[in-house]
Motif scaffolding. Structure first.
Motif, PDB file in Angstrom:
ATOM      1  N   ILE A  15      -9.698 -36.359  48.958  1.00 28.25           N
ATOM      2  CA  ILE A  15      -9.815 -37.277  50.093  1.00 28.25           C
ATOM      3  C   ILE A  15      -8.849 -36.875  51.206  1.00 28.25           C
ATOM      4  N   LEU A  16      -7.630 -36.542  50.845  1.00 25.54           N
ATOM      5  CA  LEU A  16      -6.665 -36.097  51.851  1.00 25.54           C
ATOM      6  C   LEU A  16      -7.118 -34.812  52.519  1.00 25.54           C
ATOM      7  N   ARG A  17      -7.532 -33.843  51.719  1.00 23.15           N
ATOM      8  CA  ARG A  17      -7.933 -32.553  52.261  1.00 23.15           C
ATOM      9  C   ARG A  17      -9.138 -32.695  53.182  1.00 23.15           C
ATOM     10  N   ASP A  18     -10.146 -33.436  52.734  1.00 20.13           N
ATOM     11  CA  ASP A  18     -11.352 -33.588  53.552  1.00 20.13           C
ATOM     12  C   ASP A  18     -11.072 -34.384  54.822  1.00 20.13           C
ATOM     13  N   SER A  19     -10.269 -35.425  54.708  1.00 17.50           N
ATOM     14  CA  SER A  19      -9.997 -36.274  55.866  1.00 17.50           C
ATOM     15  C   SER A  19      -9.163 -35.546  56.910  1.00 17.50           C
ATOM     16  N   LEU A  20      -8.160 -34.830  56.461  1.00 15.30           N
ATOM     17  CA  LEU A  20      -7.241 -34.183  57.399  1.00 15.30           C
ATOM     18  C   LEU A  20      -7.780 -32.844  57.901  1.00 15.30           C
ATOM     19  N   LEU A  21      -8.290 -32.032  56.998  1.00 12.87           N
ATOM     20  CA  LEU A  21      -8.720 -30.691  57.394  1.00 12.87           C
ATOM     21  C   LEU A  21     -10.141 -30.696  57.953  1.00 12.87           C
ATOM     22  N   SER A  22     -11.066 -31.252  57.221  1.00 13.39           N
ATOM     23  CA  SER A  22     -12.468 -31.221  57.662  1.00 13.39           C
ATOM     24  C   SER A  22     -12.698 -32.060  58.908  1.00 13.39           C
ATOM     25  N   ASN A  23     -11.942 -33.160  59.040  1.00 14.36           N
ATOM     26  CA  ASN A  23     -12.129 -34.048  60.186  1.00 14.36           C
ATOM     27  C   ASN A  23     -11.074 -33.850  61.269  1.00 14.36           C
ATOM     28  N   GLY A  24     -10.132 -32.941  61.032  1.00 14.44           N
ATOM     29  CA  GLY A  24      -9.147 -32.613  62.050  1.00 14.44           C
ATOM     30  C   GLY A  24      -8.196 -33.744  62.405  1.00 14.44           C
ATOM     31  N   LEU A  25      -7.911 -34.635  61.455  1.00 16.56           N
ATOM     32  CA  LEU A  25      -7.013 -35.759  61.722  1.00 16.56           C
ATOM     33  C   LEU A  25      -5.560 -35.355  61.540  1.00 16.56           C
ATOM     34  N   ARG A  26      -4.683 -36.067  62.241  1.00 14.92           N
ATOM     35  CA  ARG A  26      -3.254 -35.841  62.075  1.00 14.92           C
ATOM     36  C   ARG A  26      -2.787 -36.470  60.767  1.00 14.92           C
ATOM     37  N   PRO A  27      -1.767 -35.896  60.120  1.00 20.70           N
ATOM     38  CA  PRO A  27      -1.272 -36.452  58.851  1.00 20.70           C
ATOM     39  C   PRO A  27      -0.391 -37.686  59.089  1.00 20.70           C
ATOM     40  N   MET A  28      -1.023 -38.777  59.510  1.00 22.35           N
ATOM     41  CA  MET A  28      -0.287 -40.008  59.807  1.00 22.35           C
ATOM     42  C   MET A  28      -0.438 -41.038  58.696  1.00 22.35           C
ATOM     43  N   GLN A  29      -1.095 -40.665  57.606  1.00 24.90           N
ATOM     44  CA  GLN A  29      -1.296 -41.607  56.516  1.00 24.90           C
ATOM     45  C   GLN A  29       0.034 -41.895  55.816  1.00 24.90           C
ATOM     46  N   ILE A  30       0.055 -42.955  55.054  1.00 25.49           N
ATOM     47  CA  ILE A  30       1.235 -43.297  54.283  1.00 25.49           C
ATOM     48  C   ILE A  30       1.547 -42.172  53.300  1.00 25.49           C
ATOM     49  N   ASP A  31       2.834 -41.862  53.107  1.00 22.94           N
ATOM     50  CA  ASP A  31       3.180 -40.767  52.203  1.00 22.94           C
ATOM     51  C   ASP A  31       2.933 -41.175  50.753  1.00 22.94           C
ATOM     52  N   ASP A  32       2.889 -40.188  49.875  1.00 19.43           N
ATOM     53  CA  ASP A  32       2.493 -40.430  48.487  1.00 19.43           C
ATOM     54  C   ASP A  32       3.415 -41.418  47.774  1.00 19.43           C
TER      55      ASP A  32
END
Length: 205
Positions: A15-32
């Motif tokens: 989910i992280l990989r697809d959301s950030l890389l495939s959709n070009g989003l910034r890594p602003m999600q809550i950390d692990d």
């Protein structure tokens, strides 16, 4: 911390990989680690009604939902329709669509329609400039014994993408105002939790 815990589970990693890389989003999600803390708090608190302000692609929503007791419901508010759609897809992958509803629109519009003391828990991770306004809106919605959690309270980072038109100073001042208000309120018992970006956890007396 990564040396202590096992590797991130495959589903979350995808989910992280697809959301950030495939959709070009910034890594602003809550950390692990913060996500683990959020799930732990939800598991311990056992809220039936939860509101999240700021869905992004659903990473924090997944962890909140995983901690819900049977019958518990999370409503996650997202102003961006494309992000909300992505979050719904991610929640579906995680098998959590029955316990989470993603609503598109301004958070303030939804919050003003809720009944006082109707919520067991609120999580704030959205436009930083609006943190004091969210506190003002959410405090009456929490029942006594309810929990209020806010991310990014260390006010260390670039918040320009979350607060358009702000050079960063307004966001920092707003976060600090939120911190002071929650820490000094006699109606709240509050504490910092030292995640990467800081969580402020408040219990309504």
């Amino acid at each position: 911390m990564r040396a202590v815990f096992p590797p991130r589970e495959e589903l979350l990693d995808r989910i992280l990989r697809d959301s950030l890389l495939s959709n070009g989003l910034r890594p602003m999600q809550i950390d692990d680690n913060a996500a683990r803390v959020l799930q732990l708090l939800t598991t311990l608190h056992r809220p039936q009604q939860v509101v999240e302000i700021g869905t992004y692609f659903g990473y924090s929503a997944i962890h909140i939902a995983r901690g819900l007791p049977p019958g518990g419901r999370l409503v996650s508010l997202e102003v961006d329709a494309d992000l909300a759609s992505l979050a719904q897809d991610n929640l579906k992958q995680a098998g959590l669509t029955d316990s989470v509803e993603v609503i598109v629109g301004l958070a303030a519009d939804y919050l003003t329609e809720l009944a006082p003391e109707s919520q067991d828990m609120v999580f704030i991770d959205a436009d930083k400039v609006s943190y004091p306004a969210y506190l003002k809106l959410c405090f009456p919605l929490l029942r006594h014994g309810g929990m209020l959690v806010a991310d990014d309270v260390f006010a260390d980072g670039d918040f320009s993408s979350e607060s358009p038109g702000d050079d960063g100073g307004g966001a920092v001042r707003a976060i600090n105002a939120y911190n002071r208000a929650t820490a000094r309120s006699p109606q709240l018992l509050s504490a910092f939790i030292g995640t990467d970006n800081g969580l402020m956890v408040s219990y309504k007396r």
